[in-house]
Design a protein around this motif. Structure first.
Motif, PDB file in Angstrom:
ATOM      1  N   ARG A 171       0.827  -1.222   0.000  1.00 40.52           N
ATOM      2  CA  ARG A 171       0.000   0.000   0.000  1.00 40.52           C
ATOM      3  C   ARG A 171       0.854   1.261   0.000  1.00 40.52           C
ATOM      4  NH1 ARG A 171      -5.114  -1.737   3.836  1.00 40.52           N
ATOM      5  NH2 ARG A 171      -5.952  -3.242   2.350  1.00 40.52           N
ATOM      6  N   MET A 172       1.982   1.229   0.693  1.00 41.93           N
ATOM      7  CA  MET A 172       2.869   2.394   0.682  1.00 41.93           C
ATOM      8  C   MET A 172       3.447   2.614  -0.720  1.00 41.93           C
ATOM      9  SD  MET A 172       2.912   4.029   3.535  1.00 41.93           S
ATOM     10  CE  MET A 172       4.348   5.066   3.250  1.00 41.93           C
ATOM     11  N   GLU A 173       3.870   1.544  -1.365  1.00 41.78           N
ATOM     12  CA  GLU A 173       4.412   1.681  -2.723  1.00 41.78           C
ATOM     13  C   GLU A 173       3.348   2.177  -3.692  1.00 41.78           C
ATOM     14  OE1 GLU A 173       7.597   1.620  -3.755  1.00 41.78           O
ATOM     15  OE2 GLU A 173       7.942   1.472  -1.598  1.00 41.78           O
ATOM     16  N   LYS A 174       2.131   1.656  -3.559  1.00 36.27           N
ATOM     17  CA  LYS A 174       1.023   2.096  -4.411  1.00 36.27           C
ATOM     18  C   LYS A 174       0.750   3.577  -4.198  1.00 36.27           C
ATOM     19  CE  LYS A 174      -3.793   0.970  -5.504  1.00 36.27           C
ATOM     20  NZ  LYS A 174      -4.701   1.964  -4.973  1.00 36.27           N
ATOM     21  N   MET A 175       0.737   4.022  -2.937  1.00 39.64           N
ATOM     22  CA  MET A 175       0.497   5.424  -2.631  1.00 39.64           C
ATOM     23  C   MET A 175       1.582   6.294  -3.260  1.00 39.64           C
ATOM     24  SD  MET A 175       0.463   7.420   1.034  1.00 39.64           S
ATOM     25  CE  MET A 175       2.229   7.226   1.214  1.00 39.64           C
ATOM     26  N   LYS A 176       2.836   5.896  -3.136  1.00 40.83           N
ATOM     27  CA  LYS A 176       3.928   6.687  -3.704  1.00 40.83           C
ATOM     28  C   LYS A 176       3.810   6.758  -5.227  1.00 40.83           C
ATOM     29  CE  LYS A 176       6.964   4.442  -1.040  1.00 40.83           C
ATOM     30  NZ  LYS A 176       8.266   3.985  -0.490  1.00 40.83           N
TER      31      LYS A 176
ATOM     32  N   GLU B  93       1.024   6.543  -6.955  1.00 31.03           N
ATOM     33  CA  GLU B  93      -0.124   7.406  -7.257  1.00 31.03           C
ATOM     34  C   GLU B  93       0.230   8.873  -7.059  1.00 31.03           C
ATOM     35  OE1 GLU B  93      -3.309   5.943  -4.806  1.00 31.03           O
ATOM     36  OE2 GLU B  93      -3.607   4.159  -6.050  1.00 31.03           O
ATOM     37  N   ILE B  94       0.956   9.177  -5.999  1.00 27.64           N
ATOM     38  CA  ILE B  94       1.368  10.566  -5.762  1.00 27.64           C
ATOM     39  C   ILE B  94       2.252  11.039  -6.913  1.00 27.64           C
ATOM     40  CG2 ILE B  94       2.773  12.087  -4.296  1.00 27.64           C
ATOM     41  CD1 ILE B  94       1.775  10.384  -1.887  1.00 27.64           C
ATOM     42  N   GLN B  95       3.209  10.208  -7.334  1.00 24.02           N
ATOM     43  CA  GLN B  95       4.093  10.601  -8.438  1.00 24.02           C
ATOM     44  C   GLN B  95       3.296  10.810  -9.719  1.00 24.02           C
ATOM     45  OE1 GLN B  95       7.588  11.340  -8.264  1.00 24.02           O
ATOM     46  NE2 GLN B  95       6.744  12.357 -10.069  1.00 24.02           N
ATOM     47  N   ALA B  96       2.310   9.960  -9.980  1.00 23.83           N
ATOM     48  CA  ALA B  96       1.472  10.123 -11.168  1.00 23.83           C
ATOM     49  C   ALA B  96       0.707  11.449 -11.106  1.00 23.83           C
ATOM     50  CB  ALA B  96       0.512   8.949 -11.310  1.00 23.83           C
TER      51      ALA B  96
ATOM     52  N   GLU C  52      -0.201  18.228 -10.626  1.00 14.25           N
ATOM     53  CA  GLU C  52      -0.549  18.552  -9.239  1.00 14.25           C
ATOM     54  C   GLU C  52       0.700  19.064  -8.532  1.00 14.25           C
ATOM     55  OE1 GLU C  52      -3.480  18.563  -7.778  1.00 14.25           O
ATOM     56  OE2 GLU C  52      -4.646  17.523  -9.299  1.00 14.25           O
ATOM     57  N   THR C  53       0.483  19.813  -7.468  1.00 21.13           N
ATOM     58  CA  THR C  53       1.600  20.370  -6.704  1.00 21.13           C
ATOM     59  C   THR C  53       1.546  19.879  -5.264  1.00 21.13           C
ATOM     60  OG1 THR C  53       0.328  22.295  -5.994  1.00 21.13           O
ATOM     61  CG2 THR C  53       1.536  22.492  -8.094  1.00 21.13           C
ATOM     62  N   LYS C  54       2.621  20.131  -4.573  1.00 19.31           N
ATOM     63  CA  LYS C  54       2.669  19.772  -3.152  1.00 19.31           C
ATOM     64  C   LYS C  54       1.502  20.420  -2.416  1.00 19.31           C
ATOM     65  CE  LYS C  54       5.815  20.000   0.781  1.00 19.31           C
ATOM     66  NZ  LYS C  54       7.169  20.366   1.237  1.00 19.31           N
TER      67      LYS C  54
ATOM     68  N   LEU D 115       9.395  12.295  -6.457  1.00 26.31           N
ATOM     69  CA  LEU D 115       9.583  11.649  -5.163  1.00 26.31           C
ATOM     70  C   LEU D 115      10.923  10.923  -5.201  1.00 26.31           C
ATOM     71  CD1 LEU D 115       6.085  10.117  -4.320  1.00 26.31           C
ATOM     72  CD2 LEU D 115       7.102  12.237  -3.475  1.00 26.31           C
ATOM     73  N   ILE D 116      11.749  11.216  -4.225  1.00 22.90           N
ATOM     74  CA  ILE D 116      13.077  10.619  -4.122  1.00 22.90           C
ATOM     75  C   ILE D 116      13.123   9.779  -2.852  1.00 22.90           C
ATOM     76  CG2 ILE D 116      15.563  11.092  -3.998  1.00 22.90           C
ATOM     77  CD1 ILE D 116      14.233  12.214  -6.550  1.00 22.90           C
ATOM     78  N   MET D 117      13.473   8.502  -2.992  1.00 20.51           N
ATOM     79  CA  MET D 117      13.594   7.617  -1.841  1.00 20.51           C
ATOM     80  C   MET D 117      15.044   7.632  -1.364  1.00 20.51           C
ATOM     81  SD  MET D 117      10.539   6.929  -2.560  1.00 20.51           S
ATOM     82  CE  MET D 117       9.685   6.797  -4.099  1.00 20.51           C
ATOM     83  N   SER D 118      15.226   7.864  -0.083  1.00 18.06           N
ATOM     84  CA  SER D 118      16.603   7.856   0.428  1.00 18.06           C
ATOM     85  C   SER D 118      16.879   6.627   1.247  1.00 18.06           C
ATOM     86  CB  SER D 118      16.869   9.102   1.255  1.00 18.06           C
ATOM     87  OG  SER D 118      15.935   9.259   2.287  1.00 18.06           O
TER      88      SER D 118
END
Length: 141
Positions: free
Chosen positions: A97-102, A104-107, A113-115, A138-141
């Motif tokens: 679900r976290m990966e799906k959310m990320k 979707e946010i990137q899409a 869309e903006t922050k 989105l950048i994953m660290s």
């Protein structure tokens, strides 16, 4: 998450708390060890603006299992295989679900869309768990 259909019909969604239709009842589960991810996913799923600060009235400074040794954890795994299996499954579901959310946010960001327009994304919590927004990416660290 499940709408239980207003189990308590005496609680109303109206401002006065009594008039109007019953407020829906929901069950929501978060993973204690992953509460930042749990609440981030909650806000995103319901398109609810994150709270300005986390309520602290029911927060324990010492989690119930924070003092456990690795041996204690192994004993739980051996003695409570069903509980451990549920916990592992819940973590796997949370990962998906976290990966799906990320994604979707990137899409949404890719579509313009903006922050600021994604008011229901808890950007601070995302950053705390290693996800940063830089140049609309989105950048994953």
């Amino acid at each position: 998450l499940q709408d239980l259909g207003g189990l308590d019909a005496t609680i109303s969604s109206a401002k006065d708390g009594v008039s109007g239709p019953p407020e829906p009842d929901f069950l929501w589960f978060g993973i204690t060890e992953r509460m930042k991810e749990s609440t981030t996913l909650f806000y995103y799923s319901f398109k609810a603006a994150p709270l300005p600060r986390t309520p602290i009235h029911r927060v324990q400074e010492c989690r119930p299992n924070s003092w456990w040794t690795s041996e204690d954890r192994e004993i739980v795994r051996e003695r409570e295989p069903a509980d451990y299996a549920v916990w592992r499954a819940a973590n796997a579901i949370m990962d998906v679900r976290m990966e799906k959310m990320k994604m979707e946010i990137q899409a949404l960001l890719d579509k313009g869309e903006t922050k600021e327009s994604l008011y229901y994304v808890d950007w601070d919590q995302l950053e705390d768990i290693g996800v940063k927004l830089k140049n609309q990416q989105l950048i994953m660290s």
